[in-house]
Design an enzyme around this catalytic site. Structure first.
Site, PDB file in Angstrom:
ATOM      1  N   SER A 277      40.567 -18.608   2.814  1.00 17.88           N
ATOM      2  CA  SER A 277      40.331 -18.735   4.248  1.00 17.88           C
ATOM      3  C   SER A 277      40.892 -17.533   4.980  1.00 17.88           C
ATOM      4  O   SER A 277      41.409 -16.593   4.371  1.00 17.88           O
ATOM      5  CB  SER A 277      41.012 -19.995   4.762  1.00 17.88           C
ATOM      6  OG  SER A 277      42.413 -19.794   4.747  1.00 17.88           O
ATOM      7  N   LYS A 278      40.812 -17.590   6.281  1.00 17.12           N
ATOM      8  CA  LYS A 278      41.308 -16.535   7.163  1.00 17.12           C
ATOM      9  C   LYS A 278      42.742 -16.151   6.841  1.00 17.12           C
ATOM     10  O   LYS A 278      43.126 -14.999   6.965  1.00 17.12           O
ATOM     11  CB  LYS A 278      41.249 -17.014   8.625  1.00 17.12           C
ATOM     12  CG  LYS A 278      39.890 -16.805   9.270  1.00 17.12           C
ATOM     13  CD  LYS A 278      40.011 -15.769  10.393  1.00 17.12           C
ATOM     14  CE  LYS A 278      38.693 -15.486  11.079  1.00 17.12           C
ATOM     15  NZ  LYS A 278      37.761 -14.747  10.286  1.00 17.12           N
TER      16      LYS A 278
END
Ligand code: GLU
Length: 517
Positions: A277-278
């Protein structure tokens, strides 16, 4: 039941003999940016349809469909960004919103009547029902479930409303959603191409919403209707859809549609655990592009993340992959994203597999964005292309990411050097006066040297070192620093040639002034 643990069995299931054409699709919701997980899924789809299926003598089509029925999460421009990203990767679709095709439109918000018809059919044949529950009631049910430690879910309150009750509510103008009527007994099972048979107890599955009160379908209804209407043969998608797959299987049966082959692809995990993810820097394709990765290297890396040919071959072009990829060799197990390996592959690609011309062209946008060179076309007609080409030739083996080009190439491309520390001009055990003497001596003979000739420059500089009574290396370092502003560069003579007589002269003058000051 077939033993899906053998690749041969999976291979046979992937391409049934009676199947004339493979039709796979990528069906993103335009709610954000394209992630590398989605990019890998598209690549696997393309490789399966355009590679494996066609090699087997069948047709193979890859379809792009935009699933924009969740109006609340819609992000303007994200479908365009997504198509742009796929085009950058060189992954092409045969049918899609921009190019049309025999099953157009390929955007769900333009296909509403298909979903409404399907919902009507399900209401009529008893596989769905209208639910008039208000959001407040649903919230109360949920709160109560949480309090009593029960799994959250709709309590099937409206499932058994009588025809009269329903009519009265409709007459009173009450809004409703349409829910699937899941059987309360028995099991729903399907065979996943990568995972084998998956079995669900029906009574554990919620009567999920199919059509919302605004008349828009949910994913569950729209995906089944569209995959059927677009003749999709293999539904490949992320593993997050496994828990609701029994709803889809039920819908296929209730609507009398032929079941596609399901293949739930593996997840990409973060090295820190959990889904990539980010927090891991980024998982968005656009960020990789911005950080100077080549699409070829990214595809090469993503192909290996979840698939392998023989467990050892690491270098694949898209053409290699089209020749060798088989979907049955995709592993169902999640794989962990390994940035070091991607970086290594990117460097391999830059150092060994791009032509110098290609590298130069790919550096142009990064050089322009950094202000190292002027605006201009991103191709060989850019006015500074010639100089970039020379620099690319000298630096090819050193560049790991295209983003490094502005810094690494700056002293070849800019007139002025960035300010540098005068201490760099004095290598170990060389006194300031000695360094100054060397630079002055070189400055003096410079007009007689043809810098364009590597050999002449080398011979003259080696002779000069002898004349000065210093080692060649001791002489070369201050010259390198004076010419480039740094202690590392490609070979000195080629570097001087590329910088050119005038600029070398000016930079020597500046270095001499720096030491004298
Ligand atoms: N619209 C869904 C998503 O973006 C697609 C899932 C599927 O491929 O069926 O996750």
């Amino acid at each position: 039941m077939t033993d899906f643990h053998s690749p041969d069995a999976r291979a046979a299931a992937a391409l049934p003999l009676d199947l004339a054409e493979v039709r796979v699709r990528f069906a993103p919701s335009p709610t954000g940016s394209l992630h590398i997980g989605g990019s890998r899924l598209v690549m696997y789809n393309v490789l399966f349809a355009h590679g494996q299926a066609r090699r087997a003598g069948k047709g193979g089509k890859f379809i792009l469909r935009i699933e924009d029925t969740d109006q609340k999460r819609f992000v303007e421009g994200s479908a365009e960004g997504l198509m742009d990203g796929l085009a950058w990767l060189g992954l092409e679709w045969d049918e899609g919103p921009d190019i049309g095709g025999p099953y157009a439109p390929y955007v769900q918000s333009e296909r509403q009547h298909h979903y409404r018809e399907a919902a009507d059919q399900l209401l009529a044949n008893g596989h769905a029902y209208r639910c008039f529950c208000t959001p407040e009631r649903l919230q109360r049910v949920r709160d109560d479930q949480v309090k009593r430690n029960l799994p959250p879910g709709y309590d099937r309150h409206c499932r058994n409303l009588g025809a009269d009750e329903i009519q009265a509510k409709l007459d009173a103008g009450e809004t409703f959603v349409v829910r699937i009527l899941m059987p309360l007994e028995g099991e729903t099972r399907f065979v996943d191409l990568l995972r084998g048979e998956i079995v669900f107890q029906n009574d554990k599955i919620e009567d999920l919403v199919l059509l919302k009160s605004d008349g828009y379908p949910t994913y569950h209804l729209a995906v089944v209707v569209d995959d059927h209407e677009m003749d999709i043969t293999h539904v490949t998608r992320g593993p997050e859809w496994i828990p609701t797959a029994p709803i889809h299987v039920q819908l296929y049966e209730a609507l009398g549609y032929e079941m596609p082959i399901f293949a739930h692809m593996p997840l990409i995990l973060s090295p820190n655990g959990g889904k990539l993810s980010k927090r891991d820097g980024s998982a968005a394709l656009a960020d990789f592009r911005e950080r100077g990765y080549l699409p070829e290297a990214l595809l090469n890396y993503l192909a290996l993340l979840g698939w392998s040919l023989d467990g050892k071959t690491e270098f694949f072009t898209m053409a290699d992959l089209l020749e060798h990829f088989t979907i049955e060799r995709v592993s169902a197990a999640p794989s962990t994203f390994d940035r070091d390996k991607l970086d290594w592959l990117n460097q391999q690609w830059i150092n060994h597999h791009l032509t110098v011309e290609d590298l130069a062209v790919r550096c142009l946008p990064f050089l322009i964005a950094a202000g190292t060179i002027e605006e201009g076309p991103h191709d060989a007609t850019h006015p500074t292309y010639g100089q970039v080409l020379v620099a690319a030739g000298l630096l090819k083996d050193r560049i790991r990411h295209l983003t490094e080009a502005p810094d690494l190439m700056s002293y070849f491309l800019a007139d002025e050097l960035h300010p540098y520390d005068s201490a760099l001009l004095m290598p170990k055990r060389v006194e300031p006066a000695a360094a100054l003497g060397m630079l002055k001596a070189f400055r003096e003979v410079l007009p007689e040297i043809d810098l364009a000739s590597h050999d002449a420059t080398e011979a003259r500089l080696r002779a000069l070192a002898d004349e000065l009574g210093v080692k060649a290396g001791q002489l070369f370092m201050p010259i390198r620093v004076a010419a480039t502003g740094r202690t590392q560069s490609p070979g000195l003579f080629d570097t001087l040639a590329a910088i050119g007589q005038d600029r070398v002269a000016r930079r020597l003058d500046a270095a001499i002034e720096l030491l004298e000051g």
